[in-house]
Every structure is written in structure tokens, then in C-alpha cells.
Design an enzyme around this catalytic site. Structure first.
Site, PDB file in Angstrom:
ATOM      1  N   GLU A 168       0.826  -1.221   0.000  1.00  0.00           N
ATOM      2  CA  GLU A 168       0.000   0.000   0.000  1.00  0.00           C
ATOM      3  C   GLU A 168       0.857   1.267   0.000  1.00  0.00           C
ATOM      4  O   GLU A 168       1.711   1.447   0.875  1.00  0.00           O
ATOM      5  CB  GLU A 168      -0.922  -0.015   1.229  1.00  0.00           C
ATOM      6  CG  GLU A 168      -1.907   1.143   1.253  1.00  0.00           C
ATOM      7  CD  GLU A 168      -2.916   1.063   2.406  1.00  0.00           C
ATOM      8  OE1 GLU A 168      -3.225  -0.063   2.875  1.00  0.00           O
ATOM      9  OE2 GLU A 168      -3.380   2.119   2.830  1.00  0.00           O
TER      10      GLU A 168
ATOM     11  N   LYS B 251      -7.279  -0.829  11.626  1.00  0.00           N
ATOM     12  CA  LYS B 251      -6.640  -1.283  10.380  1.00  0.00           C
ATOM     13  C   LYS B 251      -5.461  -0.348  10.072  1.00  0.00           C
ATOM     14  O   LYS B 251      -4.385  -0.791   9.642  1.00  0.00           O
ATOM     15  CB  LYS B 251      -7.666  -1.267   9.240  1.00  0.00           C
ATOM     16  CG  LYS B 251      -7.191  -1.878   7.950  1.00  0.00           C
ATOM     17  CD  LYS B 251      -6.549  -0.885   7.006  1.00  0.00           C
ATOM     18  CE  LYS B 251      -6.145  -1.539   5.693  1.00  0.00           C
ATOM     19  NZ  LYS B 251      -5.335  -0.663   4.842  1.00  0.00           N
TER      20      LYS B 251
ATOM     21  N   ASP C 195       4.458 -14.303  11.875  1.00  0.00           N
ATOM     22  CA  ASP C 195       3.120 -14.757  11.487  1.00  0.00           C
ATOM     23  C   ASP C 195       2.135 -13.608  11.714  1.00  0.00           C
ATOM     24  O   ASP C 195       1.698 -13.364  12.840  1.00  0.00           O
ATOM     25  CB  ASP C 195       2.788 -15.985  12.364  1.00  0.00           C
ATOM     26  CG  ASP C 195       1.410 -16.547  12.113  1.00  0.00           C
ATOM     27  OD1 ASP C 195       0.590 -15.874  11.464  1.00  0.00           O
ATOM     28  OD2 ASP C 195       1.144 -17.671  12.581  1.00  0.00           O
TER      29      ASP C 195
ATOM     30  N   HIS D 139      -2.520  10.450  -0.394  1.00  0.00           N
ATOM     31  CA  HIS D 139      -2.713   9.126  -0.966  1.00  0.00           C
ATOM     32  C   HIS D 139      -2.642   9.186  -2.479  1.00  0.00           C
ATOM     33  O   HIS D 139      -1.993   8.382  -3.115  1.00  0.00           O
ATOM     34  CB  HIS D 139      -4.120   8.652  -0.584  1.00  0.00           C
ATOM     35  CG  HIS D 139      -4.132   7.352   0.122  1.00  0.00           C
ATOM     36  ND1 HIS D 139      -3.742   7.233   1.424  1.00  0.00           N
ATOM     37  CD2 HIS D 139      -4.514   6.123  -0.277  1.00  0.00           C
ATOM     38  CE1 HIS D 139      -3.873   5.975   1.783  1.00  0.00           C
ATOM     39  NE2 HIS D 139      -4.331   5.293   0.776  1.00  0.00           N
TER      40      HIS D 139
HETATM   41  C1  MEV Z   1      -5.995   3.116   5.127  1.00  0.00           C
HETATM   42  O1  MEV Z   1      -5.202   1.995   4.770  1.00  0.00           O
HETATM   43  C2  MEV Z   1      -5.986   3.332   6.624  1.00  0.00           C
HETATM   44  C3  MEV Z   1      -6.923   4.428   7.124  1.00  0.00           C
HETATM   45  O2  MEV Z   1      -8.254   4.168   6.680  1.00  0.00           O
HETATM   46  C4  MEV Z   1      -6.852   4.394   8.637  1.00  0.00           C
HETATM   47  C5  MEV Z   1      -7.867   5.290   9.326  1.00  0.00           C
HETATM   48  O3  MEV Z   1      -8.947   5.576   8.757  1.00  0.00           O
HETATM   49  O4  MEV Z   1      -7.583   5.667  10.484  1.00  0.00           O
HETATM   50  C6  MEV Z   1      -6.554   5.765   6.579  1.00  0.00           C
END
Ligand code: MEV
Length: 429
Positions: free
Chosen positions: A80, A267, A283, A381
Site C-alpha cells: 500500500e 486497520k 506470522d 494518498h
Molecule cells: C488506510 O489503509 C488506513 C486508514 O483508513 C486508517 C484510518 O482511517 O484511520 C486511513
């Protein structure tokens, strides 16, 4: 390492970056480590079944990390865009505030033995507890090298699940074996131990043992990271440091109160942790499973991090997670890139590696939140994503940047548009 600040690293060619890393880490034989196929197909064929090839990922370095006063360039394997850039950017801010402070508990992993069908479940529990010391000894006899390394089984507990259940299937006794796995993740060690204990446990309980397996909920193997950032360091174009700080705390409160947001927030934290887990041959499924369970430890799924404001108006971030990782065994030493990653980190102990991982997770979270509460995530991004789109459209060399820049200007980050741009350049020649 002396410093993890390598100004201009971002703008160097891959070859220039390799040159710097080889010098910094005294890597004399570069041919294998920096080859296009570092994991040989023959090696891969011995690691898993039905191998037809290998699957490479980009490996980048998260820079600027100062953790407990030590410098770290952090290897991160991830597909990513933005993640490595964002971690390095926040690490630079945090080093201006003294860096990350981290600590870790002992590294005790848990093995579980499930016993069913006991006639008297309370008597069974008593019998296992009375035999506790001999069971611990038997566990260590099943894996003597752990004791030699200064670890091994050191505790045992018994739990009764579904005490009042009417179904014969749901009532059970669960034996927990606590094992200090030193620098190993410990799955093989623990599985060997609990399998060895099972027959004795059946005799003691007059029950039947089904599962004998490690628990990935490693809540006795925790790592904790903290940073304290004065608002002036958070200032960004069009936003005061206080505004950014308050936005981050509001964002945290959102994640703490809402699972829909918490999953995405978390995430973003794992965006920082998984790439190191992968790069070091660990792992990542085990770490992911444990981390999310820990985020729900009080009965509701919430934020893994916390962001608050201290008495002096500083932003205070904290992250604590179970970290079932290792620096010996498994793929950590079989995979040549994992070996390189551990070399770059200064061959840390498992505890030190776990602390690096939570520090990077905390940085990654702040990177995402800072972007979300200011410009939004898309600006940064898209700038990076546009490069992947340019490459996907067939751009190479300097054309990548030319096409990427044009895509951002046009606010149309699509492969089709990138192809159109490349056509116009062909026409110009
Ligand atoms: C994207 O990979 C991760 C985000 O969505 C985390 C977040 O929203 O805090 C930008």
C-alpha cells in the site's frame, strides 16, 4: 545504528538506497540480499506445499524512528502506497518531542488443553491443580532446550467453561499452560508441550482431551508504546497545532465508541505493524488475531490506541498490544529478507522487536488521524497512488513522475488517463 535520519532517501534511486544500507550495515555480499529473487524457489518449495513460485512485495524503510533513545530504520514489506512515507513523517515529528517510549511485559505464551466429559468437573479441576508442579516439569521435559535457554513452562491454571450449561457439548475444563518462550514466537514449543501433557491430563480428570494448541490471545506477552507531542509540532498548512491535536482526540473518541470506525482506525494501526511482522518473517495472522481480540478485552470492540491531552496541552498517544512474534525459529532465519530485516534492526530480541512494532503502529495511527482531521486522506494518498497508476499504464523511468504529476493536476487518477498522457508524450517525440 547512528541515526535513522537519512535526508533525501525518498528521492534517491533504489540502487543509491541499497548502497547506503549496505554501507551502514556492513553488508558485503549484496548479491543475494538485494537480488530480484531473494527467496529462491527451491527454498520456498521447502517452506510450504504445492509451490509454484514466490510472491514478492515492496520492502521499504520507515525512517526517523527514535525509540527509547535508540535509532531505528524499520523494514516494512507492504503493497500500500503512503504507509511508509506516513510512518516516517510522524516518526520525524515524534523524534522532535524526544521519540517513543516503549516497554514490554515478560514473554509468556499460553497453551490450551480442552477436556470434556468429566463426571465431576470440580474434582477434575482439583486433580489437575494438585498435579501442577509435576505437569510443569513434564512440559519442560518435552522441550528441554527451552529451559536451557532460560525459559520454559512456568505456570498452570485451570478454567471451567459453561459451568451451568445443560448441553454435554458445552461444559468443559480448559487447562492453561504458561510458557516463557524467550525469543521464539513459541507455537511449536507450546504445541509440543500441551500434546505431551494430554494423556496425563486425561488420567487426572477422567475426561477426554480434544484440543491441545497455543492460544494466539497472548495477553501475557504485551508491548506498550507512548509518545507525548507538544502541539506546536503538529501544526500543518492551514491548521494550528491545537486544532490538529483536538482533531486527533476527537477521532480517537469516535473509534473508542463505534466499532464501525474502530475497525478502520485499527486497520490503520496494523498498516504499521503488519509490514514489520511480514518483513521479519513472523506470522501476521497471529498478531492480527491477538490485536483485535485485545481491542475487545473489556467486552466491546474499540480503539487499540488512546489519544488524550495532558496538563501541559501535549497530545499523548499510547498503544498496547499482545505481540506473539519471535526473532528465532520459523521463517525469521529461513527467509533471506527476514534475516536482512533483522540485521537492519540490529538483531533485536523478540521483546525489543515487539516494542518497535507497537511504536510504528502508534506512529501509523497518528499519521492517518492527522491526515483525516486536516486535508483528508486522499491528497497524500493520491499523490502516491498516481505513481502506481502510472506504472500500471506502462510508464518507466522518469515518465513515472511526469505522468503521476499530470494525473494529480488533472485530478483523474486512472490507468486510462495515464495511457492517454503517455500517448501525448509519444506524439511530442
Ligand atoms: C488506510 O489503509 C488506513 C486508514 O483508513 C486508517 C484510518 O482511517 O484511520 C486511513
Amino acid at each position: 545504528m547512528e541515526t535513522s535520519r537519512i535526508p533525501g532517501f525518498y528521492n534517491m534511486t533504489v540502487e543509491e538506497r541499497r548502497e547506503i544500507i549496505a554501507k551502514l550495515y556492513n553488508i558485503t555480499d549484496r548479491s543475494q540480499l538485494f537480488s530480484e529473487q531473494p527467496l529462491k524457489t527451491e527454498t520456498a518449495d521447502k517452506m510450504i506445499e504445492n509451490v509454484i513460485g514466490t510472491f514478492p512485495l515492496p520492502l521499504g524503510l520507515g525512517l526517523n524512528f527514535l525509540i527509547n533513545g535508540q535509532e531505528y530504520a524499520v523494514p516494512m514489506a507492504i503493497e500500500e502506497a503512503s504507509v511508509v512515507a506516513s510512518a516516517s513523517y510522524i516518526a520525524k515529528i515524534v523524534r522532535g518531542a524526544g521519540g517513543f517510549q516503549t516497554e514490554a511485559t515478560e514473554r509468556i505464551m499460553i497453551g490450551q488443553i480442552q477436556v470434556v466429559g468429566c463426571e465431576d468437573i470440580y474434582a477434575a479441576k482439583r486433580a489437575v491443580l494438585e498435579a501442577k508442579e509435576s505437569l510443569i516439569q513434564a512440559a519442560n521435559a518435552a522441550y528441554p532446550s527451552m529451559v536451557a535457554r532460560g525459559g520454559g513452562a512456568e505456570g498452570l491454571d485451570v478454567r471451567i467453561l459453561n459451568e451451568d450449561a445443560s448441553s454435554a457439548y458445552s461444559q468443559m475444563l480448559v487447562v492453561h499452560l504458561y510458557v516463557d518462550t524467550c525469543d521464539a514466537m513459541g507455537a511449536n514449543i507450546i504445541n509440543t508441550m500441551v500434546e505431551a501433557l494430554a494423556p496425563t491430563v486425561e488420567e487426572l480428570t477422567n475426561g477426554k482431551v480434544y484440543l491441545r494448541i497455543l492460544s494466539n490471545y497472548a495477553d501475557r506477552c504485551l508491548a506498550h508504546a507512548k509518545c507525548v507531542i507538544p502541539p506546536k509540532l503538529l501544526k500543518s498548512e492551514g491548521f494550528s497545532g491545537e486544532e490538529v491535536r483536538d482533531g486527533v482526540v476527537h477521532a480517537y473518541e469516535f473509534a473508542a465508541s463505534d466499532p464501525y470506525r474502530a475497525v478502520t482506525h485499527n486497520k490503520g494501526i496494523m498498516n504499521g505493524i503488519d509490514p514489520i511482522v511480514i518483513a521479519t518473517g513472523n506470522d501476521w495472522r497471529a498478531v492480527e488475531a491477538g490485536a483485535h481480540a485485545y481491542a475487545a478485552r473489556d467486552g466491546h470492540y474499540g480503539s487499540m490506541t488512546s489519544w488524550t491531552v495532558d496538563g501541559e496541552g501535549n497530545l499523548v498517544g499510547e498503544l498496547e498490544l499482545p505481540m506473539s512474534i519471535g526473532t528465532v525459529g520459523g521463517a525469521t532465519r529461513v527467509h533471506p529478507m527476514a534475516k536482512l530485516a533483522l540485521d537492519i534492526l540490529g538483531n533485536p530480541s523478540a521483546s525489543e522487536l515487539a516494542q518497535i512494532m507497537v511504536a510504528v503502529g502508534l506512529a501509523q495511527n497518528l499519521g492517518a488521524l492527522k491526515a483525516l482531521v486536516t486535508d483528508g486522506i486522499q491528497k497524500g494518498h493520491m499523490a502516491l497512488h498516481s505513481r502506481s497508476v502510472a506504472i500500471a499504464a506502462g510508464a518507466t523511468g522518469e515518465m513515472i513522475d511526469i505522468v503521476a504529476e499530470k494525473l494529480v493536476q488533472l485530478k483523474e487518477i486512472r490507468v486510462g488517463k495515464a495511457e492517454e498522457i503517455m500517448e501525448t508524450y509519444k506524439d511530442d517525440r
